[in-house]
Design a protein around this motif. Structure first.
Motif, mmCIF file in Angstrom:
data_model
loop_
_atom_site.group_PDB
_atom_site.id
_atom_site.type_symbol
_atom_site.label_atom_id
_atom_site.label_comp_id
_atom_site.label_asym_id
_atom_site.label_seq_id
_atom_site.Cartn_x
_atom_site.Cartn_y
_atom_site.Cartn_z
ATOM 1 N N ARG A 256 -5.674 -8.486 60.389
ATOM 2 C CA ARG A 256 -5.265 -9.045 59.091
ATOM 3 C C ARG A 256 -5.319 -10.591 58.949
ATOM 4 O O ARG A 256 -5.288 -11.283 60.001
ATOM 5 N N PRO A 257 -5.783 -10.935 57.878
ATOM 6 C CA PRO A 257 -6.206 -12.074 57.591
ATOM 7 C C PRO A 257 -4.859 -13.065 57.519
ATOM 8 O O PRO A 257 -3.829 -12.723 57.456
ATOM 9 N N SER A 258 -5.307 -14.393 58.196
ATOM 10 C CA SER A 258 -4.012 -15.314 58.005
ATOM 11 C C SER A 258 -3.533 -15.513 56.906
ATOM 12 O O SER A 258 -4.282 -15.624 55.838
ATOM 13 N N PRO A 259 -2.275 -15.931 56.644
ATOM 14 C CA PRO A 259 -1.667 -16.000 55.286
ATOM 15 C C PRO A 259 -2.507 -17.151 54.232
ATOM 16 O O PRO A 259 -2.994 -18.152 55.148
ATOM 17 N N GLY A 260 -2.950 -17.160 53.248
ATOM 18 C CA GLY A 260 -3.780 -18.143 52.491
ATOM 19 C C GLY A 260 -5.287 -18.023 52.553
ATOM 20 O O GLY A 260 -5.857 -18.758 52.165
ATOM 21 N N ARG A 261 -5.692 -17.022 53.553
ATOM 22 C CA ARG A 261 -7.206 -16.676 53.576
ATOM 23 C C ARG A 261 -7.465 -15.330 53.123
ATOM 24 O O ARG A 261 -6.603 -14.399 53.604
ATOM 25 N N ARG A 262 -8.512 -15.346 52.432
ATOM 26 C CA ARG A 262 -8.915 -14.044 52.081
ATOM 27 C C ARG A 262 -9.628 -13.469 52.928
ATOM 28 O O ARG A 262 -10.716 -13.933 53.846
ATOM 29 N N PRO A 263 -9.812 -11.849 53.174
ATOM 30 C CA PRO A 263 -10.614 -11.242 53.963
ATOM 31 C C PRO A 263 -12.258 -11.189 53.661
ATOM 32 O O PRO A 263 -12.494 -11.721 52.481
ATOM 33 N N VAL A 264 -13.070 -11.371 54.621
ATOM 34 C CA VAL A 264 -14.370 -11.192 54.299
ATOM 35 C C VAL A 264 -14.852 -10.265 53.488
ATOM 36 O O VAL A 264 -14.188 -9.100 53.287
ATOM 37 N N GLY A 265 -15.647 -10.706 52.441
ATOM 38 C CA GLY A 265 -15.788 -9.403 51.451
ATOM 39 C C GLY A 265 -15.259 -9.502 50.376
ATOM 40 O O GLY A 265 -15.376 -8.919 49.157
ATOM 41 N N ALA A 266 -13.979 -10.026 50.227
ATOM 42 C CA ALA A 266 -12.946 -10.118 48.950
ATOM 43 C C ALA A 266 -13.856 -10.933 47.936
ATOM 44 O O ALA A 266 -14.142 -12.115 48.280
ATOM 45 N N PRO A 267 -13.239 -10.683 46.744
ATOM 46 C CA PRO A 267 -13.523 -11.494 45.678
ATOM 47 C C PRO A 267 -13.189 -12.893 45.665
ATOM 48 O O PRO A 267 -12.195 -12.992 46.002
ATOM 49 N N ALA A 268 -14.038 -13.990 45.507
ATOM 50 C CA ALA A 268 -13.581 -15.139 45.661
ATOM 51 C C ALA A 268 -12.746 -15.541 44.224
ATOM 52 O O ALA A 268 -11.906 -16.428 44.418
ATOM 53 N N TYR A 269 -12.952 -14.948 43.096
ATOM 54 C CA TYR A 269 -11.947 -15.012 42.048
ATOM 55 C C TYR A 269 -11.872 -13.657 41.480
ATOM 56 O O TYR A 269 -12.447 -13.233 40.767
ATOM 57 N N PRO A 270 -10.534 -13.245 41.963
ATOM 58 C CA PRO A 270 -10.118 -12.096 41.474
ATOM 59 C C PRO A 270 -9.744 -12.112 39.928
ATOM 60 O O PRO A 270 -8.782 -12.993 39.623
ATOM 61 N N TRP A 271 -10.267 -11.039 39.348
ATOM 62 C CA TRP A 271 -9.933 -11.341 37.741
ATOM 63 C C TRP A 271 -8.719 -10.724 37.523
ATOM 64 O O TRP A 271 -8.492 -9.204 37.833
ATOM 65 N N VAL A 272 -8.078 -11.146 36.845
ATOM 66 C CA VAL A 272 -6.603 -10.685 36.446
ATOM 67 C C VAL A 272 -6.607 -9.775 35.270
ATOM 68 O O VAL A 272 -6.151 -8.794 34.986
ATOM 69 N N VAL A 273 -7.811 -10.223 34.201
ATOM 70 C CA VAL A 273 -7.659 -9.503 33.096
ATOM 71 C C VAL A 273 -8.741 -8.279 33.047
ATOM 72 O O VAL A 273 -9.613 -8.471 34.094
ATOM 73 N N ASP A 274 -8.357 -7.304 32.312
ATOM 74 C CA ASP A 274 -9.051 -6.273 32.440
ATOM 75 C C ASP A 274 -10.239 -6.393 31.235
ATOM 76 O O ASP A 274 -9.770 -6.228 30.123
ATOM 77 N N THR A 275 -11.256 -6.880 31.559
ATOM 78 C CA THR A 275 -12.273 -7.481 30.766
ATOM 79 C C THR A 275 -12.633 -6.181 29.661
ATOM 80 O O THR A 275 -12.837 -6.476 28.344
ATOM 81 N N LEU B 255 -20.589 -4.550 27.253
ATOM 82 C CA LEU B 255 -21.126 -4.593 28.663
ATOM 83 C C LEU B 255 -20.507 -5.462 29.477
ATOM 84 O O LEU B 255 -20.399 -6.667 28.632
ATOM 85 N N VAL B 256 -19.828 -5.354 30.415
ATOM 86 C CA VAL B 256 -18.785 -6.177 31.170
ATOM 87 C C VAL B 256 -19.429 -6.653 32.496
ATOM 88 O O VAL B 256 -19.775 -5.821 33.197
ATOM 89 N N ASP B 257 -18.990 -7.967 32.893
ATOM 90 C CA ASP B 257 -19.331 -8.451 34.326
ATOM 91 C C ASP B 257 -18.444 -9.410 34.395
ATOM 92 O O ASP B 257 -18.343 -10.485 33.774
ATOM 93 N N GLY B 258 -17.448 -9.402 35.415
ATOM 94 C CA GLY B 258 -16.471 -10.374 35.684
ATOM 95 C C GLY B 258 -15.346 -10.428 34.423
ATOM 96 O O GLY B 258 -14.923 -9.496 33.883
#
Length: 140
Positions: free
Chosen positions: A7-26, A90-93
């Motif tokens: 498990r990643p340490s708190p505050g760190r994201r796992p490798v391959g996780a999106p750097a900017y998780p989109w909250v909006v459903d674009t 057409l959607v991207d991010g």
């Protein structure tokens, strides 16, 4: 900790996780944008359309033109009626491109056939923060 099941340490994201998780459903935000625009344009409902945009949103109505204050009020005053259709986005991010076309009857008796695409960027709550429109018109 490393290895399988680590498990990643708190505050760190796992490798391959999106750097900017989109909250909006674009896709959902873009489809809502298209539905409101289609109805709003036909009914000349500038308030419904304006409610799609975040305060201070950038909106360029045509390439190489500066954004025009009160654009909708001016255009709707020139139109007697409008029919329009919006295609699937057409959607991207957090961005979407939505094709559209319209046929308008102008108050001076003329007509216009319009075809274009709106390139949109949404913030987390689904409101537009940036729009750039690219379109062409044929006068009748």
């Amino acid at each position: 900790m490393t290895g399988e099941g680590a498990r990643p340490s708190p505050g760190r994201r796992p490798v391959g996780a999106p750097a900017y998780p989109w909250v909006v459903d674009t896709r959902e935000a873009a489809q809502r944008w298209a539905q409101v625009w289609e109805r709003g344009w036909t009914e000349h409902d500038a308030a419904a359309i304006a409610a799609l945009y975040a305060e201070g949103a950038f909106w360029q109505q045509h390439p190489f033109h500066d954004p025009e204050p009160d654009y909708l009020a001016r255009v709707f005053a020139e139109e007697e009626s409008a029919r329009c259709q919006f295609g699937p986005p057409l959607v991207d991010g957090d961005r979407a491109a939505v094709p559209w076309s319209a046929q308008t009857r102008l108050t001076d008796g003329g007509t216009e056939d319009l075809a274009g695409v709106s390139v949109l960027r949404f913030r987390a709550d689904g409101l537009v923060v940036e729009e750039r429109d690219f379109w062409n018109a044929a006068e009748g």
